[in-house]
Design a protein around this motif. Structure first.
Motif, PDB file in Angstrom:
ATOM      1  N   ASN A 177      22.646  56.767  22.389  1.00 27.12           N
ATOM      2  CA  ASN A 177      21.976  57.215  23.617  1.00 27.12           C
ATOM      3  C   ASN A 177      21.167  58.490  23.406  1.00 27.12           C
ATOM      4  OD1 ASN A 177      23.921  59.247  23.520  1.00 27.12           O
ATOM      5  ND2 ASN A 177      25.256  58.237  25.022  1.00 27.12           N
ATOM      6  N   ALA A 178      20.920  58.839  22.130  1.00 26.80           N
ATOM      7  CA  ALA A 178      20.214  60.090  21.831  1.00 26.80           C
ATOM      8  C   ALA A 178      18.792  60.093  22.375  1.00 26.80           C
ATOM      9  CB  ALA A 178      20.205  60.332  20.329  1.00 26.80           C
ATOM     10  N   ASP A 179      18.173  58.912  22.479  1.00 28.07           N
ATOM     11  CA  ASP A 179      16.784  58.835  22.941  1.00 28.07           C
ATOM     12  C   ASP A 179      16.667  58.658  24.456  1.00 28.07           C
ATOM     13  OD1 ASP A 179      15.916  59.047  20.327  1.00 28.07           O
ATOM     14  OD2 ASP A 179      15.932  56.865  20.006  1.00 28.07           O
ATOM     15  N   CYS A 180      17.799  58.653  25.154  1.00 26.57           N
ATOM     16  CA  CYS A 180      17.767  58.390  26.601  1.00 26.57           C
ATOM     17  C   CYS A 180      17.509  59.639  27.436  1.00 26.57           C
ATOM     18  CB  CYS A 180      19.084  57.753  27.041  1.00 26.57           C
ATOM     19  SG  CYS A 180      19.356  56.094  26.374  1.00 26.57           S
ATOM     20  N   SER A 181      17.655  60.816  26.808  1.00 27.31           N
ATOM     21  CA  SER A 181      17.453  62.081  27.530  1.00 27.31           C
ATOM     22  C   SER A 181      18.294  62.135  28.811  1.00 27.31           C
ATOM     23  CB  SER A 181      15.974  62.283  27.871  1.00 27.31           C
ATOM     24  OG  SER A 181      15.194  62.282  26.704  1.00 27.31           O
ATOM     25  N   CYS A 182      19.586  61.864  28.661  1.00 26.68           N
ATOM     26  CA  CYS A 182      20.486  61.836  29.820  1.00 26.68           C
ATOM     27  C   CYS A 182      20.771  63.243  30.325  1.00 26.68           C
ATOM     28  CB  CYS A 182      21.804  61.160  29.443  1.00 26.68           C
ATOM     29  SG  CYS A 182      21.622  59.476  28.826  1.00 26.68           S
ATOM     30  N   ASN A 183      20.966  63.339  31.621  1.00 31.06           N
ATOM     31  CA  ASN A 183      21.337  64.604  32.245  1.00 31.06           C
ATOM     32  C   ASN A 183      22.822  64.852  31.990  1.00 31.06           C
ATOM     33  OD1 ASN A 183      21.938  66.765  33.936  1.00 31.06           O
ATOM     34  ND2 ASN A 183      20.564  66.054  35.560  1.00 31.06           N
ATOM     35  N   LEU A 184      23.135  65.911  31.265  1.00 21.85           N
ATOM     36  CA  LEU A 184      24.517  66.180  30.873  1.00 21.85           C
ATOM     37  C   LEU A 184      25.410  66.556  32.052  1.00 21.85           C
ATOM     38  CD1 LEU A 184      23.891  68.246  27.608  1.00 21.85           C
ATOM     39  CD2 LEU A 184      24.292  65.795  27.846  1.00 21.85           C
ATOM     40  N   ASP A 185      24.830  66.951  33.180  1.00 28.08           N
ATOM     41  CA  ASP A 185      25.631  67.415  34.315  1.00 28.08           C
ATOM     42  C   ASP A 185      25.965  66.311  35.317  1.00 28.08           C
ATOM     43  OD1 ASP A 185      25.672  70.013  33.375  1.00 28.08           O
ATOM     44  OD2 ASP A 185      23.780  70.512  34.355  1.00 28.08           O
ATOM     45  N   GLN A 186      25.375  65.136  35.134  1.00 30.34           N
ATOM     46  CA  GLN A 186      25.569  64.097  36.139  1.00 30.34           C
ATOM     47  C   GLN A 186      26.875  63.337  35.947  1.00 30.34           C
ATOM     48  OE1 GLN A 186      21.950  61.754  35.913  1.00 30.34           O
ATOM     49  NE2 GLN A 186      21.151  62.711  37.765  1.00 30.34           N
ATOM     50  N   TRP A 187      27.374  62.816  37.058  1.00 28.72           N
ATOM     51  CA  TRP A 187      28.565  61.973  37.029  1.00 28.72           C
ATOM     52  C   TRP A 187      28.357  60.815  37.996  1.00 28.72           C
ATOM     53  CZ3 TRP A 187      32.747  61.003  34.237  1.00 28.72           C
ATOM     54  CH2 TRP A 187      33.778  60.251  34.797  1.00 28.72           C
ATOM     55  N   ASP A 188      28.047  59.647  37.431  1.00 25.27           N
ATOM     56  CA  ASP A 188      27.886  58.416  38.191  1.00 25.27           C
ATOM     57  C   ASP A 188      28.449  57.304  37.315  1.00 25.27           C
ATOM     58  OD1 ASP A 188      27.219  56.552  40.060  1.00 25.27           O
ATOM     59  OD2 ASP A 188      25.066  56.589  39.692  1.00 25.27           O
ATOM     60  N   PRO A 189      29.785  57.229  37.191  1.00 22.37           N
ATOM     61  CA  PRO A 189      30.416  56.437  36.131  1.00 22.37           C
ATOM     62  C   PRO A 189      30.160  54.938  36.224  1.00 22.37           C
ATOM     63  CG  PRO A 189      32.037  57.098  37.758  1.00 22.37           C
ATOM     64  CD  PRO A 189      30.773  57.817  38.110  1.00 22.37           C
ATOM     65  N   VAL A 190      30.129  54.317  35.050  1.00 30.67           N
ATOM     66  CA  VAL A 190      30.061  52.864  34.937  1.00 30.67           C
ATOM     67  C   VAL A 190      31.157  52.415  33.978  1.00 30.67           C
ATOM     68  CG1 VAL A 190      27.602  52.691  35.449  1.00 30.67           C
ATOM     69  CG2 VAL A 190      28.353  52.983  33.079  1.00 30.67           C
ATOM     70  N   CYS A 191      31.622  51.201  34.176  1.00 33.13           N
ATOM     71  CA  CYS A 191      32.661  50.636  33.317  1.00 33.13           C
ATOM     72  C   CYS A 191      32.041  49.572  32.433  1.00 33.13           C
ATOM     73  CB  CYS A 191      33.771  50.037  34.172  1.00 33.13           C
ATOM     74  SG  CYS A 191      35.102  49.252  33.220  1.00 33.13           S
ATOM     75  N   GLY A 192      32.131  49.785  31.125  1.00 32.47           N
ATOM     76  CA  GLY A 192      31.548  48.837  30.186  1.00 32.47           C
ATOM     77  C   GLY A 192      32.454  47.655  29.904  1.00 32.47           C
ATOM     78  N   ASP A 193      31.897  46.635  29.272  1.00 32.09           N
ATOM     79  CA  ASP A 193      32.681  45.456  28.900  1.00 32.09           C
ATOM     80  C   ASP A 193      33.798  45.797  27.919  1.00 32.09           C
ATOM     81  OD1 ASP A 193      31.190  43.820  30.491  1.00 32.09           O
ATOM     82  OD2 ASP A 193      29.840  43.140  28.902  1.00 32.09           O
TER      83      ASP A 193
END
Length: 704
Positions: A470-486
């Motif tokens: 996920n290095a290229d996704c530029s995710c916001n480190l402060d966010q919390w909107d969880p998802v559950c993976g397979d």
């Protein structure tokens, strides 16, 4: 002129002649009896009202924490403000007693409680709508799909760390100066509730005891307490209902909300129940305004009333006793000698220390039990509140009544009561240690509590949550909107899962092509993720055993609570019993009820792994706890406090057995004490059953 009526004249006036000369007895309506019954009904409802609002407020602590984005320690301060308000006036109203107009003071108290509840609601209408923390996704123009993972240079990319400019931070949603401290309204409202609640019990119970027959007093007070016990149960049930409703119900479309009550960002309609509580308290105040300062004692014969009778012409009237003039110097003259006498009693001194430890454990449980259930066993706050209201409170009430019944049935001596209380508490404590066996694994959050599946972590300290997928996704480190993976792992957002596309909307949104999720049979990068945290099956299975264990502990503790409380009445001189109750309540609340929510909350905050972020920056409420550390801190604190209680119970039993030997000469006359068993048990029913049980009624959840 008014002249006094003699006994003979009163007897003569008890009959009069009809037109035909026949003698007819005068019908004297029992107005005073009816006024006492009205007071009884009003007091029972006021006990219900204070228990109802107190327990509801306790049940909403998690909702308030999330709505105002504050820490658990701040919630503890808000909770402790009730104790501060109560203590500001408790000693004063208890000591003044019959010197004031008790019904009107109770009316003022109920009105102040109502005002406090309405004041606590104000922030809901000043803050605007609640916007929970969630990720922003970019829209693919060619399809209806949205992407959580996009490069920073992509058009329509969600807000990331790189894009958070000063202008963004100063947007209209950031109302730091007005919204950050609106929780002070709740604190002040709780303070007012504490002030208003203070006079209800001491003044109400003493009024009933003063003007009812001795044989009726216990029945009336038992009726009042029984009515009051319905308050906490219904308060928790209302809390469960309101916690399941969205905070802005009626204003927003609830179908568009993408989270459910099990989510740590969910905020229930905490304000709705407070409006109901305020209305109930207001209604409770109304009857007291129309009740007199005093009424003649129930069952008083006519001879005793002669001094209060006067005649004017042919009409007979009863003069109510005048309200005494209060002299402060006379009221405080014997205060210090009485205090020295109480604290010179070694049994009472040990009992006070026991009370303080009991208060600490009890208040900590009441305040944070729902949070513990939610974090430990993956139970929604609404369900946890419901279970407390329908299982734990009724079983505690049953235990309290059964404990009192055993004392009366077997006419237990004070030494026997001490042994019984000690044995039941030690048994409950040993059972309490089994809580630690109801373990539950820590929530697996990629990059936080568990590594990404087969992916190498980036070494940068700043990007501790990042991996190569996920290095290229530029995710916001402060966010919390969880998802559950397979793969059964929770990801902080769909961006951290590396999801490139999605289908559906709202709660039904499913993310696909997640580069960090390794699904069974799909391989890395071809799996999907759904909104919400992954379920922990072992935690869900362990919850019924925990609940059964907790129910057993609550019953055993409540069973020994009445004998414990009776020890205080048996060990002090009769003229100091009321004062002893006041000192016990004061010590328990100052050193137990006030600090316990604060230090429990501060230590629980230390177990937080991921804090939410306010729109203006800064930490919000906790999103994820280290459940293992949470369990050890929470249960460890309770076990430590109760270990101290076990030691004090043993010391108390030894002191009592040394002083109250059947063949020895006692400081207190045992025979007189035994003859007053029933009366003292009735007095105990007027007060709290457990050290700290008044908090139980206000709040009204208890156990363990």
């Amino acid at each position: 002129m008014d002249r006094p009526i003699s006994a003979g004249q009163l007897k003569e006036k008890s009959h009069f002649q009809d037109n035909d000369g026949s003698v007819v007895p005068v019908k004297t309506p029992c107005h005073n009896c009816s006024k006492l019954k009205i007071f009884l009904g009003a007091l029972a409802f006021s006990f219900f009202a204070k228990g109802f609002s107190g327990s509801y407020m306790k049940s909403m602590s998690s909702q308030i924490e999330r709505r105002f984005e504050i820490s658990s320690s701040i919630v503890g301060i808000i909770d402790g403000s009730f104790e501060i308000g109560n203590l500001m006036v408790m000693v004063l109203v208890s000591y003044l007693g019959p010197r004031v107009h008790r019904p009107k003071i109770i009316a003022v108290g109920c009105l102040v409680m109502s005002l406090g509840a309405f004041l606590s609601v104000m922030p809901q209408f000043l803050m605007g709508r609640y916007n929970y923390e969630r990720i922003t996704v970019s829209v693919d123009n060619s399809t209806t799909s949205v992407s959580a993972c996009s490069s920073a240079s992509s058009e329509g990319h969600p807000v990331t760390d790189a894009m958070e400019t000063p202008s963004t931070m100063e947007n209209v949603e950031c109302e730091k100066t007005t919204n950050s401290y609106l929780w002070l309204f709740v604190l002040m409202g709780n303070l007012l509730r504490g002030i208003g609640e203070a006079p209800i019990m001491p003044l109400g119970v003493s009024y009933l005891d003063d003007f009812s027959k001795e044989e009726n007093s216990a029945f009336y007070i038992g009726l009042v307490r029984s009515s009051g016990m319905f308050g906490p149960t219904l308060g928790f049930l209302l809390g469960s209902f309101c916690a399941s409703l969205w905070v802005d119900i009626g204003v927003v479309d609830t179908d568009a909300i993408s989270i459910n009550p099990k989510d740590t960002r969910w905020v229930g309609a905490w304000w709705l129940g407070l409006l109901i509580c305020g209305s109930v308290n207001f209604i409770a105040s109304l009857p007291f305004w129309f009740l007199p300062y005093s009424v003649p004692k129930e069952g008083e014969n006519q001879t005793q009333k002669i001094s209060n009778l006067s005649v004017q012409g042919d009409h007979c009237k009863i003069d109510s006793p005048a309200q005494p003039q209060l002299k402060f110097s006379e009221a405080v003259k014997d205060f210090l000698p009485a205090l020295r006498k109480l604290f010179g009693n070694s049994i009472f001194l040990v009992y006070i220390f026991l009370t303080i430890l009991q208060y600490n454990a009890l208040v900590g449980i009441i305040t944070y039990e729902t949070k513990f259930m939610e974090q430990q066993f993956n139970v929604s706050v609404a369900r946890a509140i419901f279970l407390i209201g329908v299982i734990l409170l009724p079983i505690t009430i049953l235990g309290m009544f059964l404990g009192g019944f055993l004392i009366k049935k077997f006419k237990l001596h004070i030494t026997e009561m001490a042994k019984f209380a000690c044995i039941t508490f030690v048994a409950a404590y040993l059972l309490n240690l089994l809580y630690f066996t109801c373990s539950c694994e820590v929530l697996q959050v990629a990059g936080l509590t568990t590594p990404y599946s087969g992916i190498e972590h980036l070494s940068s300290t700043k990007n501790i949550y990042m991996a190569s997928c996920n290095a290229d996704c530029s995710c916001n480190l402060d966010q919390w909107d969880p998802v559950c993976g397979d793969d059964g792992i929770t990801y902080m957002t769909a961006c951290f899962a590396g999801c490139k596309s999605s289908t559906g909307t709202g709660k039904n949104m499913v993310f696909h092509n997640c580069s960090c999720v390794e699904g069974q049979g799909h391989g890395l990068g071809n799996s999907s993720a759904v909104l919400g945290q992954c379920q922990r099956e072992s935690c869900t299975k362990a919850f019924p055993y925990f609940l059964a264990l907790q129910t057993a502990c609550a019953f055993i503790l409540a069973l020994g609570g009445t004998p414990t409380y009776m020890i205080m009445f048996r060990s002090v001189s009769p003229d100091l019993k009321s004062f002893a109750v006041g000192i016990e309540t004061l010590g328990g609340r100052v050193l137990g009820g006030l600090p316990a929510p604060i230090y429990f909350g501060a230590l629980i905050d230390e177990t937080c792994l991921k804090w939410g972020t306010k729109s203006c920056g800064g930490s919000g409420s906790c999103r994820v706890y280290d459940t293992k550390e949470f369990r050890n801190v929470y249960l460890g604190l309770i076990a430590g406090l109760r270990a101290g209680c076990c030691v004090l119970y043993i010391v108390l039993s030894v002191l009592i057995m040394k002083r109250f030997k059947p063949e020895g000469k006692e400081v207190t006359d045992i025979k007189n004490t035994e003859r007053s068993t029933s009366k003292e048990l009735d007095t105990a029913n007027k007060k709290d059953i457990l050290p700290g049980a008044r908090t139980l009624e206000e709040s009204e959840e208890t156990r363990m």
